[in-house]
Write a protein that holds these residues in place. Structure first.
Motif, PDB file in Angstrom:
ATOM      1  N   HIS A 134      28.769  44.011  30.548  1.00 12.09           N
ATOM      2  CA  HIS A 134      29.797  44.992  30.210  1.00 12.09           C
ATOM      3  C   HIS A 134      30.866  44.432  29.278  1.00 12.09           C
ATOM      4  O   HIS A 134      31.807  45.129  28.931  1.00 12.09           O
ATOM      5  CB  HIS A 134      30.433  45.562  31.488  1.00 12.09           C
ATOM      6  CG  HIS A 134      30.996  44.512  32.397  1.00 12.09           C
ATOM      7  ND1 HIS A 134      30.210  43.763  33.239  1.00 12.09           N
ATOM      8  CD2 HIS A 134      32.259  44.069  32.567  1.00 12.09           C
ATOM      9  CE1 HIS A 134      30.980  42.913  33.902  1.00 12.09           C
ATOM     10  NE2 HIS A 134      32.227  43.072  33.504  1.00 12.09           N
ATOM     11  N   LYS A 135      30.730  43.136  28.925  1.00 14.57           N
ATOM     12  CA  LYS A 135      31.662  42.553  27.955  1.00 14.57           C
ATOM     13  C   LYS A 135      30.863  41.759  26.939  1.00 14.57           C
ATOM     14  O   LYS A 135      29.878  41.105  27.301  1.00 14.57           O
ATOM     15  CB  LYS A 135      32.640  41.608  28.656  1.00 14.57           C
ATOM     16  CG  LYS A 135      33.813  42.301  29.271  1.00 14.57           C
ATOM     17  CD  LYS A 135      34.834  41.276  29.749  1.00 14.57           C
ATOM     18  CE  LYS A 135      35.908  41.953  30.563  1.00 14.57           C
ATOM     19  NZ  LYS A 135      36.585  40.983  31.429  1.00 14.57           N
ATOM     20  N   THR A 156      29.775  33.109  36.464  1.00 14.26           N
ATOM     21  CA  THR A 156      29.841  34.536  36.161  1.00 14.26           C
ATOM     22  C   THR A 156      30.851  35.222  37.072  1.00 14.26           C
ATOM     23  O   THR A 156      31.664  36.038  36.630  1.00 14.26           O
ATOM     24  CB  THR A 156      28.460  35.199  36.323  1.00 14.26           C
ATOM     25  OG1 THR A 156      27.552  34.580  35.421  1.00 14.26           O
ATOM     26  CG2 THR A 156      28.515  36.682  36.005  1.00 14.26           C
ATOM     27  N   ARG A 157      30.790  34.892  38.360  1.00 14.44           N
ATOM     28  CA  ARG A 157      31.755  35.500  39.284  1.00 14.44           C
ATOM     29  C   ARG A 157      33.184  35.176  38.854  1.00 14.44           C
ATOM     30  O   ARG A 157      34.068  36.027  38.883  1.00 14.44           O
ATOM     31  CB  ARG A 157      31.520  34.994  40.711  1.00 14.44           C
ATOM     32  CG  ARG A 157      30.377  35.692  41.411  1.00 14.44           C
ATOM     33  CD  ARG A 157      30.202  35.201  42.835  1.00 14.44           C
ATOM     34  NE  ARG A 157      29.032  35.805  43.447  1.00 14.44           N
ATOM     35  CZ  ARG A 157      29.053  36.939  44.168  1.00 14.44           C
ATOM     36  NH1 ARG A 157      30.179  37.557  44.398  1.00 14.44           N
ATOM     37  NH2 ARG A 157      27.933  37.435  44.660  1.00 14.44           N
ATOM     38  N   MET A 203      33.640  38.195  36.118  1.00 14.08           N
ATOM     39  CA  MET A 203      34.081  39.155  37.132  1.00 14.08           C
ATOM     40  C   MET A 203      35.493  38.851  37.649  1.00 14.08           C
ATOM     41  O   MET A 203      36.035  39.610  38.432  1.00 14.08           O
ATOM     42  CB  MET A 203      33.098  39.180  38.312  1.00 14.08           C
ATOM     43  CG  MET A 203      31.638  39.385  37.926  1.00 14.08           C
ATOM     44  SD  MET A 203      31.315  40.794  36.852  1.00 14.08           S
ATOM     45  CE  MET A 203      31.732  42.162  37.923  1.00 14.08           C
ATOM     46  N   TYR A 210      40.397  38.061  43.251  1.00 11.25           N
ATOM     47  CA  TYR A 210      40.060  38.937  44.368  1.00 11.25           C
ATOM     48  C   TYR A 210      41.266  39.060  45.281  1.00 11.25           C
ATOM     49  O   TYR A 210      41.901  38.039  45.565  1.00 11.25           O
ATOM     50  CB  TYR A 210      38.871  38.314  45.120  1.00 11.25           C
ATOM     51  CG  TYR A 210      38.298  39.116  46.254  1.00 11.25           C
ATOM     52  CD1 TYR A 210      37.449  40.191  46.011  1.00 11.25           C
ATOM     53  CD2 TYR A 210      38.588  38.785  47.570  1.00 11.25           C
ATOM     54  CE1 TYR A 210      36.904  40.914  47.047  1.00 11.25           C
ATOM     55  CE2 TYR A 210      38.045  39.505  48.623  1.00 11.25           C
ATOM     56  CZ  TYR A 210      37.208  40.572  48.352  1.00 11.25           C
ATOM     57  OH  TYR A 210      36.658  41.286  49.379  1.00 11.25           O
ATOM     58  N   PRO A 211      41.648  40.217  45.779  1.00 10.96           N
ATOM     59  CA  PRO A 211      40.966  41.496  45.654  1.00 10.96           C
ATOM     60  C   PRO A 211      41.457  42.418  44.525  1.00 10.96           C
ATOM     61  O   PRO A 211      41.015  43.544  44.489  1.00 10.96           O
ATOM     62  CB  PRO A 211      41.247  42.137  47.007  1.00 10.96           C
ATOM     63  CG  PRO A 211      42.607  41.646  47.361  1.00 10.96           C
ATOM     64  CD  PRO A 211      42.730  40.279  46.771  1.00 10.96           C
ATOM     65  N   GLU A 212      42.328  41.919  43.629  1.00  4.27           N
ATOM     66  CA  GLU A 212      42.699  42.809  42.501  1.00  4.27           C
ATOM     67  C   GLU A 212      41.448  43.116  41.679  1.00  4.27           C
ATOM     68  O   GLU A 212      41.262  44.219  41.193  1.00  4.27           O
ATOM     69  CB  GLU A 212      43.755  42.169  41.594  1.00  4.27           C
ATOM     70  CG  GLU A 212      45.153  42.168  42.153  1.00  4.27           C
ATOM     71  CD  GLU A 212      45.399  40.949  43.013  1.00  4.27           C
ATOM     72  OE1 GLU A 212      44.740  39.918  42.757  1.00  4.27           O
ATOM     73  OE2 GLU A 212      46.192  41.041  43.967  1.00  4.27           O
ATOM     74  N   HIS A 213      40.611  42.100  41.524  1.00  5.22           N
ATOM     75  CA  HIS A 213      39.274  42.330  40.990  1.00  5.22           C
ATOM     76  C   HIS A 213      38.349  42.319  42.201  1.00  5.22           C
ATOM     77  O   HIS A 213      38.532  41.519  43.111  1.00  5.22           O
ATOM     78  CB  HIS A 213      38.907  41.242  39.982  1.00  5.22           C
ATOM     79  CG  HIS A 213      39.620  41.416  38.669  1.00  5.22           C
ATOM     80  ND1 HIS A 213      38.980  41.702  37.501  1.00  5.22           N
ATOM     81  CD2 HIS A 213      40.946  41.394  38.370  1.00  5.22           C
ATOM     82  CE1 HIS A 213      39.861  41.836  36.531  1.00  5.22           C
ATOM     83  NE2 HIS A 213      41.075  41.641  37.035  1.00  5.22           N
ATOM     84  N   TYR A 214      37.350  43.216  42.198  1.00 11.01           N
ATOM     85  CA  TYR A 214      36.639  43.507  43.444  1.00 11.01           C
ATOM     86  C   TYR A 214      35.494  42.553  43.779  1.00 11.01           C
ATOM     87  O   TYR A 214      34.847  42.699  44.798  1.00 11.01           O
ATOM     88  CB  TYR A 214      36.083  44.935  43.389  1.00 11.01           C
ATOM     89  CG  TYR A 214      37.127  46.013  43.599  1.00 11.01           C
ATOM     90  CD1 TYR A 214      38.482  45.723  43.489  1.00 11.01           C
ATOM     91  CD2 TYR A 214      36.758  47.312  43.925  1.00 11.01           C
ATOM     92  CE1 TYR A 214      39.432  46.702  43.680  1.00 11.01           C
ATOM     93  CE2 TYR A 214      37.710  48.303  44.127  1.00 11.01           C
ATOM     94  CZ  TYR A 214      39.043  47.995  43.997  1.00 11.01           C
ATOM     95  OH  TYR A 214      39.986  48.966  44.198  1.00 11.01           O
ATOM     96  N   THR A 215      35.190  41.611  42.908  1.00 12.12           N
ATOM     97  CA  THR A 215      34.074  40.707  43.177  1.00 12.12           C
ATOM     98  C   THR A 215      34.566  39.500  43.970  1.00 12.12           C
ATOM     99  O   THR A 215      35.454  38.790  43.513  1.00 12.12           O
ATOM    100  CB  THR A 215      33.444  40.244  41.852  1.00 12.12           C
ATOM    101  OG1 THR A 215      33.051  41.403  41.124  1.00 12.12           O
ATOM    102  CG2 THR A 215      32.244  39.351  42.086  1.00 12.12           C
ATOM    103  N   PRO A 216      33.996  39.265  45.154  1.00 12.46           N
ATOM    104  CA  PRO A 216      34.451  38.124  45.952  1.00 12.46           C
ATOM    105  C   PRO A 216      33.774  36.819  45.530  1.00 12.46           C
ATOM    106  O   PRO A 216      32.788  36.831  44.790  1.00 12.46           O
ATOM    107  CB  PRO A 216      34.033  38.499  47.374  1.00 12.46           C
ATOM    108  CG  PRO A 216      32.835  39.370  47.200  1.00 12.46           C
ATOM    109  CD  PRO A 216      32.970  40.057  45.859  1.00 12.46           C
ATOM    110  N   ILE A 217      34.302  35.714  45.987  1.00 12.96           N
ATOM    111  CA  ILE A 217      33.644  34.420  45.797  1.00 12.96           C
ATOM    112  C   ILE A 217      33.998  33.555  47.000  1.00 12.96           C
ATOM    113  O   ILE A 217      35.086  33.689  47.569  1.00 12.96           O
ATOM    114  CB  ILE A 217      34.081  33.763  44.470  1.00 12.96           C
ATOM    115  CG1 ILE A 217      33.146  32.611  44.139  1.00 12.96           C
ATOM    116  CG2 ILE A 217      35.533  33.301  44.499  1.00 12.96           C
ATOM    117  CD1 ILE A 217      33.103  32.226  42.683  1.00 12.96           C
ATOM    118  N   ALA A 218      33.068  32.718  47.406  1.00 14.60           N
ATOM    119  CA  ALA A 218      33.343  31.824  48.530  1.00 14.60           C
ATOM    120  C   ALA A 218      34.305  30.739  48.053  1.00 14.60           C
ATOM    121  O   ALA A 218      34.114  30.175  46.968  1.00 14.60           O
ATOM    122  CB  ALA A 218      32.048  31.208  49.033  1.00 14.60           C
ATOM    123  N   LEU A 219      35.326  30.474  48.852  1.00 11.49           N
ATOM    124  CA  LEU A 219      36.293  29.454  48.462  1.00 11.49           C
ATOM    125  C   LEU A 219      35.985  28.178  49.240  1.00 11.49           C
ATOM    126  O   LEU A 219      36.292  28.076  50.422  1.00 11.49           O
ATOM    127  CB  LEU A 219      37.718  29.940  48.760  1.00 11.49           C
ATOM    128  CG  LEU A 219      38.101  31.254  48.075  1.00 11.49           C
ATOM    129  CD1 LEU A 219      39.451  31.733  48.555  1.00 11.49           C
ATOM    130  CD2 LEU A 219      38.110  31.105  46.560  1.00 11.49           C
TER     131      LEU A 219
END
Lengths: 468, 277
Positions: free
Chosen positions: A177-178, A265-266, A270, A275-284
């Protein structure tokens, strides 16, 4: 200024964000030259009769010419000089491995430090952009011939940039999408700010390049459709080597085990760190282990640090000398506190009852005889296994050929690894179809992909003109 | 931008979304999926293609409201979403195999429809079974009935059709020695695994449509990897439909739960916030 005086000037250092500060933010690490420093650095160029630096550049940037314009103080003109052969100077000034290209062949490098060509390239491109001095170059008259570019990474953008100037009607199809390909999803903000990629793409769009996002060629449209239904005269395939490799060891499918592609990519595309302002989570992860030795490994490790990891370790099976990453990237990573565990290789990942990774079993390695890549082959030392604690693992061991597009083209010749077979001009086994970048060579650098794009653009132009 | 033609809560918590996407509608095949983005900050969400109309240039998906993204989609009041990408994944081969059982639950009641239709049109004897907890959660019945030789409804509380679930009906059919050549199941992972547990020892080639977490959906990231027949496969390009006997269910369950803690927390937080407004 005579040569003696020039030789007295030492290579100018570029200020950087302090390691302890930058390890907690995503802002760019090197801060750029001032106009004064840039001019001083540019004065170091000896104006060689036969400039070796140009030969080191895959897109033949007019290096002594643009350096001279910097000395004269016409920075925007210097940027335009570069743009005559390179559509993406702000990108290349940041991510090109100059130390093994233009700067490696600079005559000054024989006895001292070469001219900081890359940093000066970045300086003029930034100067032009930040001062709104970007001018849309003149185009040749419209040829009424259509070229489709599949993929908007470095090779595709170069093809589009070169052909639009020659008067072609150019459309780029991008699956994501970009636009920007690896420049957007792969290289992190702190190494290549996304606003710069956007500006470079915008420059092409302003020249008339059409950009179609969210179009997966091979899915919503085939290459055949591009010719038969959309009436394109030629197609360039620059889809990249987007298929992450895994090691095929036990436990690799546990949660919190990422391919570097997914992790980056995340974060980059993304914006999962927001997160959560952007909806894709990532494990920290707190205790992150990254496997590999290339730039992608360094990028992943440094992103992990910036998302709050307390400890980041890179596990690499060879020694430091064999690491494919740029020296500067390794240096930056170490400065930020990332630990290198060299001559170690993972053999198993161990998870907890929830299926999340908890430990990595490694084996120590030693260097043996050189392999087909010319590098000394790493050999496991029997009985040397040991266990590391970790709560997030990133596999940065490279990528293969993504078959999504090529599987829809049975007549296209591929090699045994699935990469497209193309000659030095990018010509494939199918008429009117060119290819370049990682989908031909396998994982390589941004500038190599751009070089391939340049050759292909030339060949497409002569094909359309002459029908050959 | 892609226009939302309609958005309907067909039964409580399950939504039907019809989107204008002419290129996808033209190329779609049964078993494929699309990736959808609500806006620039959105996730890339995979959904099973549940119907399409090439003439109208429209595609249909069904989704369950389970987390932040699907909640946002369900409550969306604008007329456009920023991206629809597809059709992705490998389609099912619609050949004549004989008698086929097709089971759907939850969003899969919508998702199974294109396969039902294609297999019926290919000349198979089609037995469609759908499940829901209660009668008020059933939808898509007429569309499925139209292409089914036998159409069986099950509800957990027995308020409509047979009491039980899809796998209970499959069990009875097998017990009665009814001939079944193939089976396809779409629904939550647990439902598909239960159904497969009934068919696995009876020489019925069984397919399930996996729904692991995805990011790009084009094979680039490897997030959706599954262990299939001992090999790592990417559901987005090698699937999403796989033969059930080859699947490592344990890994699938665990990988699907990777973000459940974060998501549960954020869902709560956002639900509260939207109530205040």
């Amino acid at each position: 200024m005579d040569v003696k005086e020039k030789l007295k000037i030492s290579r100018q250092k570029m200020p950087e964000q302090d390691p302890s500060v930058r390890a907690k933010n995503f802002m760019e690490v090197p801060l750029g030259f001032s106009t004064k420093t840039a001019q001083l650095e540019a004065q170091r160029c000896l104006n060689c009769k036969i400039p070796k630096c140009k030969e080191g550049c895959p897109v033949y940037v007019k290096i002594p010419e643009f350096l001279k314009l910097i000395v004269e103080g016409d920075f925007a003109a210097a940027a335009r000089k570069i743009k005559e052969t390179n559509a993406l100077p702000a990108v290349c000034g940041r991510v090109c491995p100059q130390e093994s290209q233009c700067e490696a062949t600079c005559i000054l490098g024989k006895k001292g430090d070469p001219v900081a060509i890359g940093r000066l390239e970045r300086f003029v491109a930034d100067y032009e952009r930040e001062n709104n001095l970007i001018k849309i170059p003149k185009k040749q008259p419209a040829k009424n011939k259509k070229v489709a570019v599949v993929g908007s990474g470095p090779s595709g953008l170069t093809v589009a940039g070169d052909l639009i100037k020659l008067g072609y009607d150019v459309t780029i199809f991008e699956a994501l999408h970009k636009p920007g390909g690896v420049l957007i999803y792969g290289i992190p903000e702190f190494r290549l700010p996304k606003a710069i990629v956007e500006a470079e793409v915008d420059y092409l769009v302003k020249q008339g390049v059409k950009l179609k996002l969210n179009k997966v060629i091979g899915a919503s449209r085939t290459v055949e459709d591009l010719f038969k239904r959309d009436g394109f005269d030629a197609v360039f395939l620059g889809v990249g080597a987007g298929l992450p490799r895994f090691m095929n060891i036990e436990g690799e499918n546990l949660s919190n085990v990422y391919s570097a592609n997914e992790y980056l990519t995340r974060i980059n595309l993304m914006k999962a760190y927001l997160y959560p302002e952007h909806y894709t989570p990532i494990a920290l992860g707190r205790n992150v282990t990254v496997v590999g030795g290339g730039n992608v490994t360094m990028d992943s490790a440094r992103c992990a640090l910036r998302t709050g990891a307390q400890k980041v370790t890179i596990v690499y099976r060879r020694a430091r000398e064999q690491m494919p990453a740029r020296g500067e990237e390794i240096h930056h990573a170490e400065e930020e506190g990332i630990i290198l565990k060299l001559l170690n290789n993972p053999v198993e990942l161990i998870g907890d009852e929830k299926g999340a990774v908890k430990k990595m079993r490694c084996i120590k390695m030693k260097l043996g005889e050189p392999d087909e890549s010319g590098r000394k082959r790493p050999v496991p030392i029997e009985g040397s296994e040991f266990t590391l604690n970790t709560d997030l693992v990133i596999m940065g061991i490279g990528a293969g050929a993504n078959p999504l597009l090529t599987s829809t083209m049975p007549d296209l010749e591929l090699n045994k690894w699935g990469y497209i077979v193309a000659d030095e001009n990018g010509r494939t086994s199918m008429e009117g179809i060119w290819a370049g970048g990682d989908i031909v060579t396998g994982s390589a650098t941004v500038i190599q992909a751009m070089g391939a794009g340049k050759q292909a653009a030339k060949a497409i132009d002569s094909y359309i003109k002459s029908g050959k | 931008m892609y226009e939302i033609i309609s958005k309907t809560e067909v039964v409580p918590n399950i939504y039907e979304l019809i989107i204008k996407a002419p290129e996808i509608a033209e190329k779609a095949k049964p078993g494929q999926f699309v990736i959808l983005m609500i806006d620039e900050a959105g996730e890339r969400l995979p959904f099973t293609l549940s119907d399409w109309d090439a003439k109208k240039g429209a595609i249909t998906i069904y989704f369950l409201e389970v987390g932040l993204s699907t909640m946002t989609l369900a409550r969306l009041d604008k007329k456009n979403i920023s991206a629809v990408i597809g059709p992705l994944g490998k389609p099912v081969s619609a050949e004549k195999f004989g008698t086929i059982v097709l089971g759907g639950g939850c969003y899969g009641i919508g998702g199974i429809y294109p396969i039902v239709k294609a297999l019926k049109e290919a000349g198979n004897t089609v037995i469609t079974i759908i499940e829901a907890r209660s009668s008020y959660l059933l939808y898509n019945k007429e569309k499925l009935r139209k292409y089914s030789d036998r159409f069986i409804v099950t509800t957990g509380d027995g308020t409509k059709g047979e009491k039980g679930k899809v796998h209970d009906v499959v069990k009875i059919m097998i017990k009665r020695k009814e001939k079944i050549n193939r089976a396809y199941f779409i629904g939550c992972t647990f439902m598909m695994m239960n159904c497969f547990n009934e068919t696995k020892n009876h020489d019925i080639t069984t397919f399930v449509a996996l729904s692991p977490i995805m990011v790009d959906g084009t094979g680039m990231c490897g997030c959706c990897r599954c262990l299939v027949d001992g090999e790592t496969k990417f559901a987005c390009v090698d699937g999403p439909i796989f033969e059930a006997k080859d699947i490592d269910w344990d890994i699938l369950f665990k990988r699907n739960a990777a973000y459940s803690q974060q998501e549960a927390m954020i869902y709560q937080f956002h639900s509260c916030e939207s109530r205040e407004v």
